[in-house]
Design an enzyme around this catalytic site. Sequence first.
Site, PDB file in Angstrom:
ATOM      1  N   GLU A  93       0.835  -1.211   0.000  1.00  0.00           N
ATOM      2  CA  GLU A  93       0.000   0.000   0.000  1.00  0.00           C
ATOM      3  C   GLU A  93       0.863   1.252   0.000  1.00  0.00           C
ATOM      4  O   GLU A  93       1.818   1.356   0.764  1.00  0.00           O
ATOM      5  CB  GLU A  93      -0.905  -0.040   1.242  1.00  0.00           C
ATOM      6  CG  GLU A  93      -2.300   0.440   1.001  1.00  0.00           C
ATOM      7  CD  GLU A  93      -3.057  -0.397  -0.037  1.00  0.00           C
ATOM      8  OE1 GLU A  93      -3.067  -0.009  -1.222  1.00  0.00           O
ATOM      9  OE2 GLU A  93      -3.634  -1.425   0.342  1.00  0.00           O
ATOM     10  N   ASP A 109       2.995   2.108  -4.954  1.00  0.00           N
ATOM     11  CA  ASP A 109       3.018   2.192  -6.434  1.00  0.00           C
ATOM     12  C   ASP A 109       3.666   3.479  -6.941  1.00  0.00           C
ATOM     13  O   ASP A 109       4.468   3.450  -7.867  1.00  0.00           O
ATOM     14  CB  ASP A 109       1.630   1.932  -7.067  1.00  0.00           C
ATOM     15  CG  ASP A 109       0.544   2.922  -6.701  1.00  0.00           C
ATOM     16  OD1 ASP A 109       0.757   3.751  -5.786  1.00  0.00           O
ATOM     17  OD2 ASP A 109      -0.536   2.873  -7.342  1.00  0.00           O
ATOM     18  N   GLY A 135     -15.871   5.092  -3.561  1.00  0.00           N
ATOM     19  CA  GLY A 135     -15.141   5.739  -2.469  1.00  0.00           C
ATOM     20  C   GLY A 135     -14.753   4.782  -1.363  1.00  0.00           C
ATOM     21  O   GLY A 135     -14.440   5.197  -0.247  1.00  0.00           O
ATOM     22  N   ALA A 136     -14.783   3.475  -1.650  1.00  0.00           N
ATOM     23  CA  ALA A 136     -14.515   2.478  -0.618  1.00  0.00           C
ATOM     24  C   ALA A 136     -13.108   1.916  -0.715  1.00  0.00           C
ATOM     25  O   ALA A 136     -12.720   1.050   0.053  1.00  0.00           O
ATOM     26  CB  ALA A 136     -15.534   1.345  -0.732  1.00  0.00           C
ATOM     27  N   GLY A 137     -12.327   2.392  -1.670  1.00  0.00           N
ATOM     28  CA  GLY A 137     -10.965   1.873  -1.829  1.00  0.00           C
ATOM     29  C   GLY A 137     -10.924   0.617  -2.678  1.00  0.00           C
ATOM     30  O   GLY A 137      -9.990  -0.167  -2.599  1.00  0.00           O
ATOM     31  N   LEU A 138     -11.980   0.401  -3.506  1.00  0.00           N
ATOM     32  CA  LEU A 138     -12.018  -0.801  -4.343  1.00  0.00           C
ATOM     33  C   LEU A 138     -11.929  -0.446  -5.835  1.00  0.00           C
ATOM     34  O   LEU A 138     -12.226  -1.251  -6.703  1.00  0.00           O
ATOM     35  CB  LEU A 138     -13.294  -1.611  -4.063  1.00  0.00           C
ATOM     36  CG  LEU A 138     -13.448  -2.090  -2.607  1.00  0.00           C
ATOM     37  CD1 LEU A 138     -14.800  -2.784  -2.412  1.00  0.00           C
ATOM     38  CD2 LEU A 138     -12.326  -3.035  -2.194  1.00  0.00           C
ATOM     39  N   SER A 172     -13.389   3.861  -9.834  1.00  0.00           N
ATOM     40  CA  SER A 172     -13.059   4.746 -10.966  1.00  0.00           C
ATOM     41  C   SER A 172     -12.176   4.060 -11.995  1.00  0.00           C
ATOM     42  O   SER A 172     -12.402   4.223 -13.203  1.00  0.00           O
ATOM     43  CB  SER A 172     -12.444   6.078 -10.504  1.00  0.00           C
ATOM     44  OG  SER A 172     -11.704   5.929  -9.360  1.00  0.00           O
ATOM     45  N   GLU A 205      -7.008   9.823 -15.454  1.00  0.00           N
ATOM     46  CA  GLU A 205      -7.343  10.145 -14.063  1.00  0.00           C
ATOM     47  C   GLU A 205      -6.464  11.289 -13.547  1.00  0.00           C
ATOM     48  O   GLU A 205      -6.933  12.215 -12.890  1.00  0.00           O
ATOM     49  CB  GLU A 205      -7.186   8.887 -13.193  1.00  0.00           C
ATOM     50  CG  GLU A 205      -7.448   9.139 -11.736  1.00  0.00           C
ATOM     51  CD  GLU A 205      -8.320   8.075 -11.085  1.00  0.00           C
ATOM     52  OE1 GLU A 205      -8.824   7.174 -11.779  1.00  0.00           O
ATOM     53  OE2 GLU A 205      -8.488   8.186  -9.863  1.00  0.00           O
ATOM     54  N   ASP A 211      -4.229   0.615  -9.634  1.00  0.00           N
ATOM     55  CA  ASP A 211      -5.646   0.304  -9.825  1.00  0.00           C
ATOM     56  C   ASP A 211      -5.958  -0.005 -11.288  1.00  0.00           C
ATOM     57  O   ASP A 211      -6.678  -0.954 -11.602  1.00  0.00           O
ATOM     58  CB  ASP A 211      -6.519   1.475  -9.353  1.00  0.00           C
ATOM     59  CG  ASP A 211      -6.205   1.869  -7.921  1.00  0.00           C
ATOM     60  OD1 ASP A 211      -5.524   1.087  -7.237  1.00  0.00           O
ATOM     61  OD2 ASP A 211      -6.636   2.960  -7.499  1.00  0.00           O
TER      62      ASP A 211
HETATM   63  C1  GLA Z   1      -5.193   4.597  -4.396  1.00  0.00           C
HETATM   64  C2  GLA Z   1      -4.410   4.960  -5.650  1.00  0.00           C
HETATM   65  C3  GLA Z   1      -3.363   3.891  -5.971  1.00  0.00           C
HETATM   66  C4  GLA Z   1      -2.507   3.577  -4.754  1.00  0.00           C
HETATM   67  C5  GLA Z   1      -3.370   3.332  -3.517  1.00  0.00           C
HETATM   68  C6  GLA Z   1      -2.543   3.162  -2.265  1.00  0.00           C
HETATM   69  O1  GLA Z   1      -5.945   3.453  -4.632  1.00  0.00           O
HETATM   70  O2  GLA Z   1      -5.280   5.111  -6.748  1.00  0.00           O
HETATM   71  O3  GLA Z   1      -2.585   4.304  -7.066  1.00  0.00           O
HETATM   72  O4  GLA Z   1      -1.563   4.592  -4.532  1.00  0.00           O
HETATM   73  O5  GLA Z   1      -4.300   4.380  -3.315  1.00  0.00           O
HETATM   74  O6  GLA Z   1      -1.791   2.011  -2.308  1.00  0.00           O
END
Ligand code: GLA
Length: 381
Positions: free
Chosen positions: A33, A36, A119-122, A125, A157, A169
């Site tokens: 995490e 990237d 917006g949940a981190g999945l 987008s 993006e 992502d």
């Molecule tokens: C978001 C960003 C990714 C990455 C994560 C954290 O999802 O879009 O590029 O940086 O946060 O690991």
Amino acid sequence: MNYESISQSFSSYFNAKPKFIVRAPGRVNLIGEHTDYNDGFVLPMAIDREVCIALNPRDDETIRLFSLDLKSDSVFNLHSLTPSDGWIEYPKGVANQLLKAGYQLKGFDAVVTGDVPQGAGLSSSAALELATAKAFAMSSGFEWDAVEMAKLCQRAENEWVGVNSGIMDQMASAACKAGYAMFLDCRSLEIQHVPLPQRVSVVILDTSTRRGLVESAYNERRSQCEEAARWFGVKALRDVRLDSEKWKIESRKMKEERELVFKRARHVISENERVLEAIEVMKKGNVKRLGELFNESHESLKNNFEVTNEALNIMVECAREQAGCYGARMTGAGFGGCAVALVDDENVEAFVKAVETVYKQRSGLEASVYVCKASEGASQV
Ligand code: GLA
């Protein structure tokens, strides 16, 4: 996703059958995490939640998108792209980048729907971006190059939508394989598909919190990492290891003078090492150690990178207490959203129920907990 019903919705909206149906998944990051954008390593897998587009090519340059979820229609023209706002900016940004890269694009009529929570981190987008790119590939008849498309969608993006995200992502949504996690070197973009451990479930734990101001906090972390790389005299934090002379000598001084930058760097450098170890232990089938790496990752994101919130910390705690849980950590950018846990198949049903109950007792919030399947990157249905 019920493709038959999407096809029917298309027919009733446009009075014709869709010629193509395409889809692109969201992702859950298993480990790696905030690495990237430091040229580091990540290990995401595509999930069985996706954005789906049914379409018919047009003879002109109009893109007409009907959102089944919002029940609203959006239209734009390929040769007069102007920024506005809302979800349509993602398809527009992708069109803009494809045109800039020299692709000859044709318009299309489409219905769009999705079940990746936003917006949940999945990566809802990235799923929308890659599904759009795939829709253009079908309508315009160009060949699909997953890595090329991921890079192009990331630029959409960054430049059109204005979010300074890394490449993870889009690469996950474009190039993951069903049944596998994807080990990605974010510098070379080299991919290794790693089989998931047997008899273990990947469980997504949505805290139901969505934090604002994520972008500014995200950009702040990015610049702290860049500052750390300059301090070490390297291109990116990827180039420093915890057992190097560089780290031993320089980090002491950094800790005294720039403590926050030191903490950020320590997270990124140790997280890269955890990803490399995760690949090794997965190959050996050592789920116990993999779970410990999840836990260590979370602690580092909490204490050094400082991107968790209370709900995520409570969620991870609730998960770890349950029988059969090997480890749990926040996933995605953080500040809210989801955690991910590795759970023994035998315990998973009880796990889901227990976490929902205990999380509610401790946080007062309603969790959504679901077992997810590693699915395929962007494809035609
Ligand atoms: C978001 C960003 C990714 C990455 C994560 C954290 O999802 O879009 O590029 O940086 O946060 O690991």
